[in-house]
Enzyme design. Structure first.
Site, mmCIF file in Angstrom:
data_model
loop_
_atom_site.group_PDB
_atom_site.id
_atom_site.type_symbol
_atom_site.label_atom_id
_atom_site.label_comp_id
_atom_site.label_asym_id
_atom_site.label_seq_id
_atom_site.Cartn_x
_atom_site.Cartn_y
_atom_site.Cartn_z
ATOM 1 C CE LYS A 1 8.074 9.673 4.771
ATOM 2 N NZ LYS A 1 7.210 10.812 4.821
ATOM 3 C CE LYS B 1 9.668 13.224 4.781
ATOM 4 N NZ LYS B 1 8.414 13.962 4.840
HETATM 5 C C1 PBG Z 1 5.731 15.331 3.444
HETATM 6 C C2 PBG Z 1 5.513 13.873 3.535
HETATM 7 C C3 PBG Z 1 5.964 12.971 2.560
HETATM 8 C C4 PBG Z 1 5.567 11.698 2.978
HETATM 9 C C5 PBG Z 1 4.880 11.842 4.187
HETATM 10 N N1 PBG Z 1 4.864 13.213 4.525
HETATM 11 C C6 PBG Z 1 6.649 13.195 1.261
HETATM 12 C C7 PBG Z 1 7.732 14.143 1.125
HETATM 13 O O1 PBG Z 1 8.488 14.412 2.058
HETATM 14 O O2 PBG Z 1 7.841 14.666 0.021
HETATM 15 C C8 PBG Z 1 5.839 10.457 2.197
HETATM 16 C C9 PBG Z 1 5.149 9.222 2.576
HETATM 17 C C10 PBG Z 1 5.229 8.128 1.587
HETATM 18 O O3 PBG Z 1 5.960 8.180 0.574
HETATM 19 O O4 PBG Z 1 4.515 7.146 1.806
HETATM 20 N N2 PBG Z 1 5.568 16.119 4.527
#
Ligand code: PBG
Length: 321
Positions: free
Chosen positions: A246, A193
């Site tokens: 991601k 991520k």
């Molecule tokens: C945070 C989380 C995020 C997303 C899913 N879980 C955002 C972040 O890390 O700030 C983003 C998903 C998206 O942008 O569609 N735990």
């Protein structure tokens, strides 16, 4: 002469030699939950995506189930009054999120119900970990994640999604689950991520933007690929059932890298900013929205994704039907 164009000469032949296909079975639909009744609020940076109160969310899920969608991932959007430094609301059995999971699973036992495990929707700091003197604590955060995992498993979740990028979280959560007898509850780890700016619309949806700083001390540097292999090694060794990359579109090489190196299912998270980008261009008439949606989802599968989390899931399910 070798003429590759022979295999493209008619729609029938093109269909025969097609290597990659989208199926409704590939998708998990991320959905947003809010408190209240009969509430449906559009997220301004994600046209067509809403925050629903539970009663309306159940109706939305039913519609999607009828379209053939089998996977749902629920994210809660809470008011500031429900947030604190320790994200206590995240493991409140009587809280909005856990109650909703229980009801969703009771009403739709056949679906694959995925959750989010991270502190940020419940954190007054807007971070995924406990903050002390401006630092994000790792091992102390694991305890909170473990508590969240337990109540989510109790509520009937099928797949837990740790999305925070703390070190050791998969192993910690697996141990907590196994010790409590939840040996059948799966973990889909947000393995690679990245600290991406494509999460903007999601943070609007949850009002979960960090109150200070950024997430670069835990989410990955977009410049790195080899590091994704380290994360994947650890997650697989710690017991992840599925691993995720991601965002998706700007990270297709990472999807391919993990697909080539691991035998477990790979998920692509087609994040909020990727959705917003295509929707905005389509609204302006600059791109054909339906076609670029299909083309970009197809690229994720071609890169090696077995599963796609996407806000397009419902729209694509209608098209595939
Ligand atoms: C945070 C989380 C995020 C997303 C899913 N879980 C955002 C972040 O890390 O700030 C983003 C998903 C998206 O942008 O569609 N735990």
């Amino acid at each position: 002469m070798r003429r590759p164009r022979r295999n493209r000469k008619s729609a029938a032949i093109r269909a025969l030699v097609e290597e990659t296909r989208l199926s409704v079975n590939d998708f998990i639909f991320p959905v947003f939950l809010i408190e209240g009744v009969q509430k449906k609020e559009e997220i301004s940076s994600m046209p067509g995506i809403y925050r629903y109160s539970l009663d309306l969310l159940l109706e939305e899920i039913e519609e999607c189930v009828n379209l053939g969608i089998k996977g749902f991932c629920v994210f809660p959007s809470l008011g500031d009054d429900k947030k604190d430094k320790m994200a206590t609301e995240g493991h409140n059995r009587e809280g909005l999120y856990i109650q909703a999971l229980r009801e969703i699973k009771t009403k739709f036992p056949q679906i694959a119900l995925m959750t989010d495990i991270a502190m940020d929707p419940y954190s007054s700091d807007g971070h995924d970990g406990i903050v002390e003197n401006g630092e994000i604590l790792n091992d102390e955060t694991l305890e909170v994640l473990g508590k969240m995992a337990l109540v989510q498993a109790e509520a009937g979740a099928d797949i837990l999604g740790p999305s925070d990028m703390m070190d050791g979280r998969v192993g910690y959560i697996r141990k907590v689950l196994d010790e409590a007898g939840f040996t059948d509850v799966s973990i889909m780890s947000y393995t690679a991520k990245y600290a991406s700016s494509f999460y903007g619309p999601f943070r609007d949806a949850l009002d979960s933007a960090p109150k200070f700083g950024d997430k670069k001390t835990y989410q990955m540097n977009p410049a790195n690929a080899a590091e994704a292999l380290i994360e994947a090694d650890l997650d697989v060794a710690e017991g992840a059932d599925m691993i995720m990359v991601k965002p998706a579109l700007a990270y297709l090489d990472i999807i391919k890298l993990l697909k080539d190196n691991y035998d477990i299912p790979i998920t692509a998270y087609n994040v909020s900013g990727e959705y917003a980008m295509l929707k905005a261009a389509a609204e302006k008439g600059w791109l054909d929205g339906e076609k670029v949606m299909l083309e970009s989802l197809l690229s994720m599968k071609r890169a090696g994704a077995d599963i796609i989390l996407s806000y397009f899931a419902k729209e694509v399910a209608k098209l595939l039907k």
